[in-house]
Design a protein around this motif. Structure first.
Motif, PDB file in Angstrom:
ATOM      1  N   UNK A 161      36.745 -22.800  -8.620  1.00  0.00           N
ATOM      2  CA  UNK A 161      36.687 -22.604  -7.125  1.00  0.00           C
ATOM      3  C   UNK A 161      35.857 -21.492  -7.162  1.00  0.00           C
ATOM      4  N   UNK A 162      36.485 -20.200  -7.640  1.00  0.00           N
ATOM      5  CA  UNK A 162      37.200 -18.870  -7.689  1.00  0.00           C
ATOM      6  C   UNK A 162      36.702 -17.875  -8.472  1.00  0.00           C
ATOM      7  N   UNK A 163      36.022 -18.291  -9.363  1.00  0.00           N
ATOM      8  CA  UNK A 163      35.393 -17.493 -10.835  1.00  0.00           C
ATOM      9  C   UNK A 163      34.458 -17.133 -10.185  1.00  0.00           C
ATOM     10  N   UNK A 164      33.139 -16.955  -9.592  1.00  0.00           N
ATOM     11  CA  UNK A 164      32.516 -15.538  -8.559  1.00  0.00           C
ATOM     12  C   UNK A 164      33.330 -14.595  -7.924  1.00  0.00           C
ATOM     13  N   UNK A 165      34.460 -15.154  -7.149  1.00  0.00           N
ATOM     14  CA  UNK A 165      35.308 -14.479  -6.333  1.00  0.00           C
ATOM     15  C   UNK A 165      35.943 -14.100  -7.091  1.00  0.00           C
ATOM     16  N   UNK A 166      36.571 -14.456  -8.419  1.00  0.00           N
ATOM     17  CA  UNK A 166      37.604 -13.500  -9.312  1.00  0.00           C
ATOM     18  C   UNK A 166      37.280 -12.894  -9.828  1.00  0.00           C
ATOM     19  N   UNK A 167      35.607 -13.235 -10.086  1.00  0.00           N
ATOM     20  CA  UNK A 167      35.088 -11.581 -10.422  1.00  0.00           C
ATOM     21  C   UNK A 167      34.712 -10.645 -10.146  1.00  0.00           C
ATOM     22  N   UNK A 168      33.836 -10.952  -9.043  1.00  0.00           N
ATOM     23  CA  UNK A 168      33.729  -9.506  -7.939  1.00  0.00           C
ATOM     24  C   UNK A 168      34.671  -9.493  -7.658  1.00  0.00           C
ATOM     25  N   UNK A 169      35.665  -9.706  -6.789  1.00  0.00           N
ATOM     26  CA  UNK A 169      37.254  -8.625  -6.858  1.00  0.00           C
ATOM     27  C   UNK A 169      37.650  -7.749  -7.885  1.00  0.00           C
ATOM     28  N   UNK A 170      37.789  -8.846  -9.433  1.00  0.00           N
ATOM     29  CA  UNK A 170      37.905  -7.619 -10.233  1.00  0.00           C
ATOM     30  C   UNK A 170      36.845  -6.670 -10.969  1.00  0.00           C
ATOM     31  N   UNK A 171      35.257  -6.608 -10.257  1.00  0.00           N
ATOM     32  CA  UNK A 171      34.528  -5.857 -10.337  1.00  0.00           C
ATOM     33  C   UNK A 171      34.605  -4.723  -9.450  1.00  0.00           C
ATOM     34  N   UNK A 172      35.444  -5.355  -8.146  1.00  0.00           N
ATOM     35  CA  UNK A 172      36.045  -4.352  -7.030  1.00  0.00           C
ATOM     36  C   UNK A 172      36.795  -3.064  -7.351  1.00  0.00           C
ATOM     37  N   UNK A 173      37.761  -3.924  -7.593  1.00  0.00           N
ATOM     38  CA  UNK A 173      38.909  -3.056  -7.909  1.00  0.00           C
ATOM     39  C   UNK A 173      38.630  -2.169  -9.836  1.00  0.00           C
ATOM     40  N   UNK A 174      37.749  -2.265 -10.439  1.00  0.00           N
ATOM     41  CA  UNK A 174      37.201  -1.535 -11.329  1.00  0.00           C
ATOM     42  C   UNK A 174      36.455  -0.611 -10.596  1.00  0.00           C
ATOM     43  N   UNK A 175      35.727  -0.946 -10.000  1.00  0.00           N
ATOM     44  CA  UNK A 175      34.637   0.461  -8.830  1.00  0.00           C
ATOM     45  C   UNK A 175      35.489   1.536  -8.325  1.00  0.00           C
ATOM     46  N   UNK A 176      36.758   0.640  -7.903  1.00  0.00           N
ATOM     47  CA  UNK A 176      37.380   1.708  -6.476  1.00  0.00           C
ATOM     48  C   UNK A 176      38.498   2.305  -7.849  1.00  0.00           C
ATOM     49  N   UNK A 177      38.665   1.905  -9.098  1.00  0.00           N
ATOM     50  CA  UNK A 177      39.251   2.803  -9.816  1.00  0.00           C
ATOM     51  C   UNK A 177      37.851   3.817 -10.366  1.00  0.00           C
ATOM     52  N   UNK A 178      36.966   3.609 -10.710  1.00  0.00           N
ATOM     53  CA  UNK A 178      36.325   4.326 -11.027  1.00  0.00           C
ATOM     54  C   UNK A 178      35.878   5.046 -10.632  1.00  0.00           C
ATOM     55  N   UNK A 179      35.322   5.124  -9.391  1.00  0.00           N
ATOM     56  CA  UNK A 179      34.930   5.687  -8.037  1.00  0.00           C
ATOM     57  C   UNK A 179      33.691   5.228  -8.186  1.00  0.00           C
ATOM     58  N   UNK A 180      32.853   3.961  -8.615  1.00  0.00           N
ATOM     59  CA  UNK A 180      31.371   4.127  -8.718  1.00  0.00           C
ATOM     60  C   UNK A 180      31.406   2.789  -7.784  1.00  0.00           C
ATOM     61  N   UNK A 181      30.430   2.779  -7.214  1.00  0.00           N
ATOM     62  CA  UNK A 181      30.044   1.703  -6.159  1.00  0.00           C
ATOM     63  C   UNK A 181      29.899   0.427  -6.896  1.00  0.00           C
ATOM     64  N   UNK A 182      29.981  -0.841  -6.737  1.00  0.00           N
ATOM     65  CA  UNK A 182      30.480  -2.584  -7.117  1.00  0.00           C
ATOM     66  C   UNK A 182      29.015  -2.840  -7.729  1.00  0.00           C
ATOM     67  N   UNK A 183      28.403  -3.464  -9.142  1.00  0.00           N
ATOM     68  CA  UNK A 183      27.210  -3.761  -9.290  1.00  0.00           C
ATOM     69  C   UNK A 183      26.821  -5.230  -8.313  1.00  0.00           C
ATOM     70  N   UNK A 184      26.286  -5.245  -7.449  1.00  0.00           N
ATOM     71  CA  UNK A 184      25.259  -6.365  -6.846  1.00  0.00           C
ATOM     72  C   UNK A 184      25.201  -7.652  -7.532  1.00  0.00           C
TER      73      UNK A 184
END
Length: 184
Positions: A161-184
């Motif tokens: 159920x949360x696969x896509x949401x979890x992948x997006x949340x992880x990518x957003x956290x990585x983007x916050x970590x690196x300071x880059x905008x998250x990939x769409x």
């Protein structure tokens, strides 16, 4: 009568030969496989325990008040000791995960799971070692850990159920970590 005796003798010899061949060729292989599978599951369980330790330590540290004028020096000292202990738990957990990533990540079949586990472990450790402000590290570490914990150890229907949401949340956290905008 000789035919019956001969049939019983052939059946007994066949049974003994089958038992010997199975015991020599098949059983050791099955035992080794069972041991490897058991070790893989034990390592996964340890990985889960470390993920939960990271999450709980992050939450405890985020909720711990920094200072209260009503605290006595003894209370301040005790809370400082607890805070240091929880920080050490985070250090130990992230260190274990990065040091043993090949043992638990390699136990999953899908390449995406392996990459997810390896990416999380290395990112979590580097984040913990970084010179960021402690509150930022705790926030980012929790944001990285929640989707990983749910995808690897959540109930099967929550994983799907949360696969896509979890992948997006992880990518957003990585983007916050690196300071880059998250990939769409």
């Amino acid at each position: 009568m000789p035919g019956t005796l001969w049939t019983i003798l052939v059946a007994a010899v066949t049974a003994v030969a089958t038992a010997v061949v199975t015991g020599v060729l098949v059983t050791p292989r099955l035992n080794a496989r069972a041991k490897r599978i058991g070790e893989a599951h034990a390592t996964r369980d340890t990985f889960n325990a470390h993920l939960q330790a990271v999450l709980s330590a992050c939450v405890r540290l985020q909720l711990l008040p920094t200072d209260d004028p009503a605290w006595t020096p003894v209370m301040r000292e005790r809370l400082t000791g607890e805070r240091e202990r929880w920080l050490q738990q985070l250090d130990d957990a992230t260190q274990w995960m990065v040091d043993h990533v090949e043992t638990y990540a390699g136990s999953w079949v899908l390449r995406q799971h392996i990459e997810f586990a390896v990416g999380y472990a290395s990112t979590a450790r580097m984040l913990w070692l970084s010179e960021r402000e402690e509150s930022t590290k705790l926030e980012l570490l929790a944001a990285l850990t929640v989707p990983v914990q749910r995808q690897f150890f959540g109930l099967w229907w929550s994983r799907a159920r949360y696969y896509v949401e979890d992948q997006r949340a992880f990518a957003q956290a990585l983007a916050r970590l690196t300071g880059e905008p998250p990939a769409a």
